[in-house]
Design a protein around this motif. Structure first.
Motif, PDB file in Angstrom:
ATOM      1  N   PRO A   1       0.827  -1.208   0.000  1.00 13.77           N
ATOM      2  CA  PRO A   1       0.000   0.000   0.000  1.00 13.77           C
ATOM      3  C   PRO A   1       0.860   1.255   0.000  1.00 13.77           C
ATOM      4  CG  PRO A   1       0.073  -0.937   2.189  1.00 13.77           C
ATOM      5  CD  PRO A   1       0.756  -1.922   1.286  1.00 13.77           C
ATOM      6  N   GLY A   2       0.425   2.251  -0.748  1.00 19.09           N
ATOM      7  CA  GLY A   2       1.166   3.517  -0.746  1.00 19.09           C
ATOM      8  C   GLY A   2       2.495   3.395  -1.459  1.00 19.09           C
ATOM      9  N   LYS A   3       3.568   3.533  -0.725  1.00 16.04           N
ATOM     10  CA  LYS A   3       4.925   3.554  -1.270  1.00 16.04           C
ATOM     11  C   LYS A   3       5.319   2.213  -1.866  1.00 16.04           C
ATOM     12  CE  LYS A   3       9.699   4.245   0.303  1.00 16.04           C
ATOM     13  NZ  LYS A   3      10.550   4.548   1.484  1.00 16.04           N
ATOM     14  N   LYS A   4       5.771   2.231  -3.128  1.00 12.73           N
ATOM     15  CA  LYS A   4       6.281   1.036  -3.777  1.00 12.73           C
ATOM     16  C   LYS A   4       7.757   1.227  -4.108  1.00 12.73           C
ATOM     17  CE  LYS A   4       2.060  -0.951  -5.699  1.00 12.73           C
ATOM     18  NZ  LYS A   4       1.140  -0.214  -4.810  1.00 12.73           N
ATOM     19  N   PRO A   5       8.518   0.139  -4.193  1.00 10.49           N
ATOM     20  CA  PRO A   5       9.936   0.261  -4.542  1.00 10.49           C
ATOM     21  C   PRO A   5      10.111   0.935  -5.900  1.00 10.49           C
ATOM     22  CG  PRO A   5       9.432  -1.942  -3.750  1.00 10.49           C
ATOM     23  CD  PRO A   5       8.120  -1.248  -3.941  1.00 10.49           C
ATOM     24  N   ALA A   6      11.256   1.591  -6.082  1.00  6.58           N
ATOM     25  CA  ALA A   6      11.519   2.304  -7.337  1.00  6.58           C
ATOM     26  C   ALA A   6      11.527   1.363  -8.528  1.00  6.58           C
ATOM     27  CB  ALA A   6      12.859   3.041  -7.228  1.00  6.58           C
ATOM     28  N   ASP A   7      11.873   0.094  -8.319  1.00  5.90           N
ATOM     29  CA  ASP A   7      11.937  -0.879  -9.414  1.00  5.90           C
ATOM     30  C   ASP A   7      10.680  -1.742  -9.490  1.00  5.90           C
ATOM     31  OD1 ASP A   7      12.242  -2.391  -7.125  1.00  5.90           O
ATOM     32  OD2 ASP A   7      13.987  -3.529  -7.838  1.00  5.90           O
ATOM     33  N   TRP A   8       9.578  -1.236  -8.981  1.00  4.57           N
ATOM     34  CA  TRP A   8       8.357  -2.023  -8.835  1.00  4.57           C
ATOM     35  C   TRP A   8       7.928  -2.715 -10.129  1.00  4.57           C
ATOM     36  CZ3 TRP A   8       5.467  -4.678  -5.796  1.00  4.57           C
ATOM     37  CH2 TRP A   8       4.143  -4.984  -6.130  1.00  4.57           C
ATOM     38  N   THR A   9       7.851  -1.978 -11.238  1.00  2.66           N
ATOM     39  CA  THR A   9       7.368  -2.553 -12.496  1.00  2.66           C
ATOM     40  C   THR A   9       8.254  -3.704 -12.948  1.00  2.66           C
ATOM     41  OG1 THR A   9       6.424  -0.425 -13.157  1.00  2.66           O
ATOM     42  CG2 THR A   9       6.783  -2.052 -14.894  1.00  2.66           C
ATOM     43  N   THR A  10       9.562  -3.509 -12.875  1.00  5.45           N
ATOM     44  CA  THR A  10      10.501  -4.562 -13.268  1.00  5.45           C
ATOM     45  C   THR A  10      10.417  -5.748 -12.321  1.00  5.45           C
ATOM     46  OG1 THR A  10      11.996  -2.905 -14.188  1.00  5.45           O
ATOM     47  CG2 THR A  10      12.922  -5.070 -13.717  1.00  5.45           C
ATOM     48  N   TYR A  11      10.316  -5.456 -11.038  1.00  3.93           N
ATOM     49  CA  TYR A  11      10.254  -6.525 -10.043  1.00  3.93           C
ATOM     50  C   TYR A  11       9.002  -7.378 -10.234  1.00  3.93           C
ATOM     51  CZ  TYR A  11       9.866  -8.991  -5.636  1.00  3.93           C
ATOM     52  OH  TYR A  11       9.733  -9.980  -4.696  1.00  3.93           O
ATOM     53  N   LEU A  12       7.853  -6.726 -10.417  1.00  7.35           N
ATOM     54  CA  LEU A  12       6.601  -7.466 -10.584  1.00  7.35           C
ATOM     55  C   LEU A  12       6.645  -8.336 -11.841  1.00  7.35           C
ATOM     56  CD1 LEU A  12       3.826  -7.896  -9.314  1.00  7.35           C
ATOM     57  CD2 LEU A  12       2.954  -6.039 -10.734  1.00  7.35           C
ATOM     58  N   ALA A  13       7.236  -7.818 -12.907  1.00  4.14           N
ATOM     59  CA  ALA A  13       7.381  -8.606 -14.131  1.00  4.14           C
ATOM     60  C   ALA A  13       8.242  -9.838 -13.880  1.00  4.14           C
ATOM     61  CB  ALA A  13       7.983  -7.749 -15.246  1.00  4.14           C
ATOM     62  N   GLY A  14       9.273  -9.697 -13.044  1.00  2.00           N
ATOM     63  CA  GLY A  14      10.130 -10.834 -12.709  1.00  2.00           C
ATOM     64  C   GLY A  14       9.391 -11.886 -11.902  1.00  2.00           C
ATOM     65  N   VAL A  15       8.551 -11.440 -10.974  1.00  2.00           N
ATOM     66  CA  VAL A  15       7.743 -12.377 -10.192  1.00  2.00           C
ATOM     67  C   VAL A  15       6.822 -13.169 -11.102  1.00  2.00           C
ATOM     68  CG1 VAL A  15       5.896 -12.547  -8.469  1.00  2.00           C
ATOM     69  CG2 VAL A  15       7.839 -11.015  -8.058  1.00  2.00           C
ATOM     70  N   GLU A  16       6.160 -12.466 -12.014  1.00  2.31           N
ATOM     71  CA  GLU A  16       5.243 -13.134 -12.944  1.00  2.31           C
ATOM     72  C   GLU A  16       5.991 -14.130 -13.832  1.00  2.31           C
ATOM     73  OE1 GLU A  16       3.560  -9.772 -14.905  1.00  2.31           O
ATOM     74  OE2 GLU A  16       1.892  -9.625 -13.501  1.00  2.31           O
ATOM     75  N   ALA A  17       7.163 -13.730 -14.311  1.00  2.00           N
ATOM     76  CA  ALA A  17       7.941 -14.620 -15.183  1.00  2.00           C
ATOM     77  C   ALA A  17       8.357 -15.884 -14.437  1.00  2.00           C
ATOM     78  CB  ALA A  17       9.168 -13.884 -15.714  1.00  2.00           C
ATOM     79  N   ASP A  18       8.763 -15.745 -13.187  1.00  5.28           N
ATOM     80  CA  ASP A  18       9.177 -16.917 -12.421  1.00  5.28           C
ATOM     81  C   ASP A  18       8.008 -17.863 -12.202  1.00  5.28           C
ATOM     82  OD1 ASP A  18      11.327 -18.249 -10.748  1.00  5.28           O
ATOM     83  OD2 ASP A  18       9.724 -18.055  -9.266  1.00  5.28           O
ATOM     84  N   LEU A  19       6.830 -17.303 -11.915  1.00  8.18           N
ATOM     85  CA  LEU A  19       5.675 -18.151 -11.628  1.00  8.18           C
ATOM     86  C   LEU A  19       5.105 -18.806 -12.874  1.00  8.18           C
ATOM     87  CD1 LEU A  19       3.923 -16.017  -8.880  1.00  8.18           C
ATOM     88  CD2 LEU A  19       5.084 -18.223  -8.602  1.00  8.18           C
ATOM     89  N   ARG A  20       5.493 -18.338 -14.060  1.00  5.87           N
ATOM     90  CA  ARG A  20       5.064 -18.993 -15.299  1.00  5.87           C
ATOM     91  C   ARG A  20       5.951 -20.196 -15.648  1.00  5.87           C
ATOM     92  NH1 ARG A  20       4.157 -13.452 -17.138  1.00  5.87           N
ATOM     93  NH2 ARG A  20       1.899 -13.101 -17.287  1.00  5.87           N
ATOM     94  N   ARG A  21       7.051 -20.344 -14.959  1.00  2.00           N
ATOM     95  CA  ARG A  21       7.927 -21.481 -15.218  1.00  2.00           C
ATOM     96  C   ARG A  21       7.277 -22.762 -14.698  1.00  2.00           C
ATOM     97  NH1 ARG A  21      12.780 -20.328 -11.988  1.00  2.00           N
ATOM     98  NH2 ARG A  21      13.728 -22.100 -13.074  1.00  2.00           N
TER      99      ARG A  21
END
Length: 276
Positions: free
Chosen positions: A163-183
């Motif tokens: 909530p509120g503040k997200k890490p500066a690399d949020w978009t890249t990080y979330l894409a990495g999480v999604e990519a890992d879970l698609r494996r």
């Protein structure tokens, strides 16, 4: 550089950086070890040897395991600490907070302190009034969707868990999480963790013999009252061993949203409890 430890039924991926007393970091479910990307360099700079592990079924660890309980994860972490020479302070987030409790109770010779970040360490109690808390209600619904294998439910859950503040690399990080879970096998592992109960961890709280720091975010949507959740964990530990710290404005990932505040708490704890 990634290293691998063979345990029963598979391999656990981990990396080690720095020199000094050993600190082992375990992420939450659905995360890989880069969940600690803001924490590890700060601890290394402060003079600690830091090992960060991928949980069974996540990241570079083996994908398929018979089960994904907190007791299973605790066994993996104890094996890693023993392999690295121990003793260690063990840091666990969410499901790994519960696993750290079990590990500390079962291997007191190897673990000198435990830090639990937004931990799922005790069986949850549900009150009808909790559904009046919008964040809690949405988080519960999205976790239920994740339990049924919907990746979109998990990414929506993560949006609300920061909530509120997200890490500066949020978009890249979330894409990495999604990519890992698609494996292959990774989403199945996440489903297994969402279906596991924290009862095994709660049953071990009274058997812990080392100091424990519980860190909760004040806006964590996984509980209608995060402070009460943290207080209940501390109360279930032997008297005098536990302490609760709240991070104002943080959600379920305080170490990613407010790493400076979390690391400051960790360093104070480590100075008192880490052993070379």
């Amino acid at each position: 550089m990634t290293e691998f430890l063979t345990v029963e039924h598979g391999t656990i991926a981990y990396d080690v950086t720095g020199t000094g007393p050993l600190v082992v970091l375990a992420p939450g479910m659905g995360n890989t070890r880069d969940a600690y990307r803001f924490v590890t360099p700060r601890l290394v700079a402060a003079g600690y040897r830091v090992a960060v592990a991928d949980l069974r079924g996540a990241g570079e660890s083996s994908a398929a395991w018979p089960s994904y309980t907190r007791t299973d994860i605790a066994g993996d972490l104890v094996a890693l600490i023993r392999h690295l020479g121990g003793p260690a302070v063990l840091v666990g987030h969410s499901i790994s907070g519960g696993a750290a409790t079990i590990a500390a109770a079962q291997a007191p010779d190897l673990i000198t302190g435990v830090v639990e970040l937004a931990p799922f360490t005790k069986t949850q109690t549900f009150k009808l009034g909790d559904l009046g808390h919008a964040g809690y209600r949405k988080g519960t619904i999205r976790l239920a969707g994740t339990m049924m294998g919907r990746l979109s439910s998990w990414t929506k859950y993560l949006e609300g868990a920061y909530p509120g503040k997200k890490p500066a690399d949020w978009t890249t990080y979330l894409a990495g999480v999604e990519a890992d879970l698609r494996r292959p096998g990774r989403m199945k592992a996440l489903q297994g963790m969402t279906k596991s109960t924290p009862a095994d961890a709660g049953a071990q709280l009274g058997n812990v013999r080392c100091p424990v720091l519980v860190v909760e975010g004040s806006l964590d949507p996984d509980w209608a009252d995060p402070k009460a959740e943290g207080e209940a964990i501390v109360a279930a530990l032997p008297a005098g061993l536990g302490r609760l710290a709240m991070i104002e404005g943080a959600g379920h990932y305080p170490h990613a949203q407010y790493p400076d505040e979390v690391v400051a708490l960790m360093l104070s704890f480590l100075q008192a409890n880490a052993r070379a």
